[in-house]
Design a protein around this motif. Structure first.
Motif, PDB file in Angstrom:
ATOM      1  N   ARG A  49       0.721  -1.397  -0.186  1.00  0.00           N
ATOM      2  CA  ARG A  49      -0.019   0.101   0.134  1.00  0.00           C
ATOM      3  C   ARG A  49       0.791   1.398   0.041  1.00  0.00           C
ATOM      4  NH1 ARG A  49      -2.491   3.794   3.117  1.00  0.00           N
ATOM      5  NH2 ARG A  49      -1.346   2.955   5.062  1.00  0.00           N
ATOM      6  N   THR A  50       1.897   1.312   0.908  1.00  0.00           N
ATOM      7  CA  THR A  50       2.710   2.467   0.804  1.00  0.00           C
ATOM      8  C   THR A  50       4.012   2.529   0.184  1.00  0.00           C
ATOM      9  OG1 THR A  50       4.003   1.491   2.699  1.00  0.00           O
ATOM     10  CG2 THR A  50       2.073   2.781   3.553  1.00  0.00           C
ATOM     11  N   GLY A  51       4.374   1.266  -0.390  1.00  0.00           N
ATOM     12  CA  GLY A  51       5.618   1.201  -1.110  1.00  0.00           C
ATOM     13  C   GLY A  51       6.849   1.270  -0.150  1.00  0.00           C
ATOM     14  N   LEU A  52       6.595   1.239   1.191  1.00  0.00           N
ATOM     15  CA  LEU A  52       7.849   1.620   2.078  1.00  0.00           C
ATOM     16  C   LEU A  52       8.258  -0.049   2.518  1.00  0.00           C
ATOM     17  CD1 LEU A  52       6.485   4.388   4.384  1.00  0.00           C
ATOM     18  CD2 LEU A  52       8.142   4.429   2.560  1.00  0.00           C
ATOM     19  N   ALA A  53       9.562   0.085   2.965  1.00  0.00           N
ATOM     20  CA  ALA A  53       9.846  -1.366   3.390  1.00  0.00           C
ATOM     21  C   ALA A  53       9.366  -1.505   4.801  1.00  0.00           C
ATOM     22  CB  ALA A  53      11.445  -1.250   3.696  1.00  0.00           C
ATOM     23  N   ILE A  54       9.164  -2.748   5.204  1.00  0.00           N
ATOM     24  CA  ILE A  54       8.463  -3.231   6.197  1.00  0.00           C
ATOM     25  C   ILE A  54       9.778  -3.585   7.216  1.00  0.00           C
ATOM     26  CG2 ILE A  54       7.315  -4.832   7.421  1.00  0.00           C
ATOM     27  CD1 ILE A  54       5.851  -5.354   5.136  1.00  0.00           C
ATOM     28  N   ALA A  55       9.758  -2.608   8.506  1.00  0.00           N
ATOM     29  CA  ALA A  55      10.769  -2.673   9.400  1.00  0.00           C
ATOM     30  C   ALA A  55      10.695  -3.426  10.549  1.00  0.00           C
ATOM     31  CB  ALA A  55      10.962  -1.389   9.919  1.00  0.00           C
ATOM     32  N   THR A  56       9.188  -3.909  10.948  1.00  0.00           N
ATOM     33  CA  THR A  56       9.133  -4.764  12.026  1.00  0.00           C
ATOM     34  C   THR A  56       7.684  -5.432  11.858  1.00  0.00           C
ATOM     35  OG1 THR A  56       8.126  -3.006  13.332  1.00  0.00           O
ATOM     36  CG2 THR A  56      10.459  -3.421  13.681  1.00  0.00           C
ATOM     37  N   ARG A  57       7.727  -6.612  12.435  1.00  0.00           N
ATOM     38  CA  ARG A  57       6.336  -7.202  12.484  1.00  0.00           C
ATOM     39  C   ARG A  57       6.026  -7.806  13.896  1.00  0.00           C
ATOM     40  NH1 ARG A  57       3.942  -8.487   7.417  1.00  0.00           N
ATOM     41  NH2 ARG A  57       5.392  -8.184   5.713  1.00  0.00           N
ATOM     42  N   THR A  58       5.202  -7.133  14.664  1.00  0.00           N
ATOM     43  CA  THR A  58       5.152  -7.532  15.967  1.00  0.00           C
ATOM     44  C   THR A  58       3.705  -8.347  16.060  1.00  0.00           C
ATOM     45  OG1 THR A  58       6.157  -5.454  16.668  1.00  0.00           O
ATOM     46  CG2 THR A  58       5.018  -6.537  18.483  1.00  0.00           C
ATOM     47  N   PRO A  59       3.934  -9.584  16.757  1.00  0.00           N
ATOM     48  CA  PRO A  59       2.531 -10.306  16.940  1.00  0.00           C
ATOM     49  C   PRO A  59       1.804  -9.615  17.948  1.00  0.00           C
ATOM     50  CG  PRO A  59       4.408 -11.908  16.568  1.00  0.00           C
ATOM     51  CD  PRO A  59       4.954 -10.578  16.983  1.00  0.00           C
ATOM     52  N   VAL A  60       0.491  -9.760  17.710  1.00  0.00           N
ATOM     53  CA  VAL A  60      -0.208  -9.123  18.722  1.00  0.00           C
ATOM     54  C   VAL A  60      -0.676 -10.323  19.797  1.00  0.00           C
ATOM     55  CG1 VAL A  60      -2.504  -7.832  19.353  1.00  0.00           C
ATOM     56  CG2 VAL A  60      -1.262  -7.318  17.199  1.00  0.00           C
ATOM     57  N   LYS A  61      -0.438 -10.349  20.721  1.00  0.00           N
ATOM     58  CA  LYS A  61      -0.645 -11.537  21.909  1.00  0.00           C
ATOM     59  C   LYS A  61      -0.692 -10.819  23.237  1.00  0.00           C
ATOM     60  CE  LYS A  61       4.098 -12.980  21.956  1.00  0.00           C
ATOM     61  NZ  LYS A  61       5.054 -14.149  21.620  1.00  0.00           N
ATOM     62  N   GLY A  62      -0.823 -11.661  24.196  1.00  0.00           N
ATOM     63  CA  GLY A  62      -0.840 -11.561  25.543  1.00  0.00           C
ATOM     64  C   GLY A  62      -1.627 -10.425  25.942  1.00  0.00           C
TER      65      GLY A  62
END
Length: 476
Positions: A238-251
């Motif tokens: 969508r943005t064309g930007l590099a993805i820096a992080t992926r943080t699982p939504v948990k806890g």
């Protein structure tokens, strides 16, 4: 040979369906007793120790630290004390247990859990009561420097007769299915050959490496910095930007997200606020502290006392809006008592401990409970019962240096009172301008249970008590 008892991860209360395995407190080959803590697990509420309902020898540990386990799935297998085993039989049992871990029926899980309660202690979590006996305990092998002893090959290798891949959780199967990974082609790195999430993710990474197009051209200046270009797989579409992080939504974050989303989608909320001259309250507390420096309640405890007084006068805000028993009509449920929740920021996220029967406590007693529960929450040691069951929430966001906030109601409650920072501001006193200690109070309420008159009356009651604490405390 004797069959091992398979202990399923128990119901952790408050509707929690999963927990993250933080640390094993036992190792394969250890002899354990009934109610001995075997693992530390972190739920969305707190860090708790799970006790064993069985005595005997640890045969299998179903999971590794960092893995998320579902309630009702195998946690540990324990051979009865004095059981005679042979390597093939144990391996076969390990294989059968691994198969059951793939997709046990809910009825089977429930039956197993009931049998555990009959055969073992029934002590689901430490401090929740026990009805069983006790068994001997000793360690068969010494543990050095916190390193678990090596596991016998018969206990760590899957049986050759195993027909289905041993998968640790439904999540792993779903990731594999969505990514097109054949589980039968993978070699599990978990205990008893279980296929772990990391195994599937490694297989997916291999697929991406084999099919990804050549790297995109670097942006101007990137080559001179010596930075590699991002691959197509790492670019956000969508943005064309590099993805820096992926943080699982948990806890905690997962529960907070679900709770806040439900609150905003179901509750027609409204907000009222008022600026309050808190000078008298600040001065009153300062005078008390001079006389009794070790037992003077904090300002939040005084405000909590005024809140419980206000809720007794305006009980509509201490209710719950829900479906009636007939499933067709709605009802507003009132409570004989106040469980006052207060928002507490911890390293694990925002939690809301609740003070039971807060209307019966003095400001000093409320202060003691706020301090006790805050420490338990920060340490991750609060029991599920201490982190739920509130009927009204007090949120002190002034500690973050902000003046106001239209907070989201802590579902299924119907109101939340926010307290901003206390700062010096110009204020008119007896017709003259003066510098006073001013705080903003914000009340968010469910418009289904009351109208603005009730909300405004409650907010004004608390504000008047803050501005005239001596008379307010005398009346309480």
């Amino acid at each position: 040979m004797s069959e091992p008892n398979v202990f399923l991860l128990p119901d952790l209360g408050e509707g929690l369906t999963e927990a993250e395995l933080v640390n094993w407190l036992v190792a394969v080959g250890d002899e354990i007793r009934v109610d001995q803590p075997i693992a530390e697990v972190e739920t969305a509420k707190s860090l708790v120790e799970v006790p064993s309902p069985y005595a005997g020898t640890v045969a299998i540990l179903h999971g590794e630290p960092g893995q998320t386990l579902d309630v009702g799935k195998p946690l540990i297998s324990v051979l009865p004390a004095g059981a005679v085993t042979d390597a093939p039989a144990v391996a076969e049992t390990s294989a059968e247990t691994a198969k059951e871990a793939v997709a046990p029926s809910s009825e089977a899980a429930a039956n197993t859990y009931r049998e555990e309660e009959k055969a073992g202690s029934g002590n689901v979590l430490i401090g929740y009561g026990t009805s069983g006996g006790h068994g001997p305990t000793r360690r068969t092998r010494a543990r050095r420097d916190g390193i678990a002893p090596a596991k016998p090959a018969s206990l760590t290798q899957p049986a050759a007769a195993e027909l289905r891949p041993a998968v640790s959780s439904p999540l792993v199967r779903r990731i594999a299915r969505e990514g097109g990974v054949d589980l039968s082609s993978l070699k599990g790195t978990g205990a008893a050959g279980l296929i772990m999430r990391r195994d599937v993710e490694a297989a997916l990474a291999g697929q991406r490496s084999a099919t990804a197009p050549a790297p995109l051209a670097t942006q101007p200046g990137a080559a001179t910095l010596g930075e590699p270009a991002a691959s197509y797989a790492d670019i956000d579409s969508r943005t064309g930007l590099a993805i820096a992080t992926r943080t699982p939504v948990k806890g905690v974050r997962k529960v907070v997200a679900a709770n806040m989303s439900r609150s905003r989608s179901e509750i027609p909320e409204a907000t009222v606020w008022v600026d309050v001259d808190a000078t008298a309250l600040v001065e009153t507390r300062a005078d008390l502290k001079k006389r009794n420096p070790d037992h003077t309640p904090g300002l939040l405890a005084f405000i909590a006392r005024f809140v419980t007084s206000g809720l007794k006068r305006f009980p509509e805000l201490n209710t719950r809006f829900q479906d009636a028993a007939d499933g067709e009509t709605k009802e507003i449920v009132g409570f004989d008592g106040i469980n006052l929740g207060f928002a507490a920021q911890t390293d694990r996220g925002l939690v809301v401990p609740s003070i039971r029967n807060a209307e019966k406590l003095s400001a000093r007693e409320l202060d003691a409970e706020i301090r006790r529960l805050s420490k338990l929450a920060r340490d991750g040691k609060a029991a599920p019962a201490e982190l739920g069951g509130g009927t009204f929430t007090l949120n002190n966001y002034g500690v973050f240096g902000v003046d106001g906030s239209a907070a989201i109601i802590n579902y299924p409650e119907v109101a939340i009172l926010g307290v901003g920072r206390i700062i010096d501001r110009p204020w008119v006193v007896d017709g003259e301008l003066a510098v006073r200690k001013v705080v903003e109070l914000t009340l968010v309420f469910d418009h289904r249970v009351c109208d603005g008159g009730t909300a405004g009356g409650f907010l004004r009651h608390v504000a008047d008590a803050i501005e005239n604490p001596a008379s307010a405390l005398a009346d309480l």
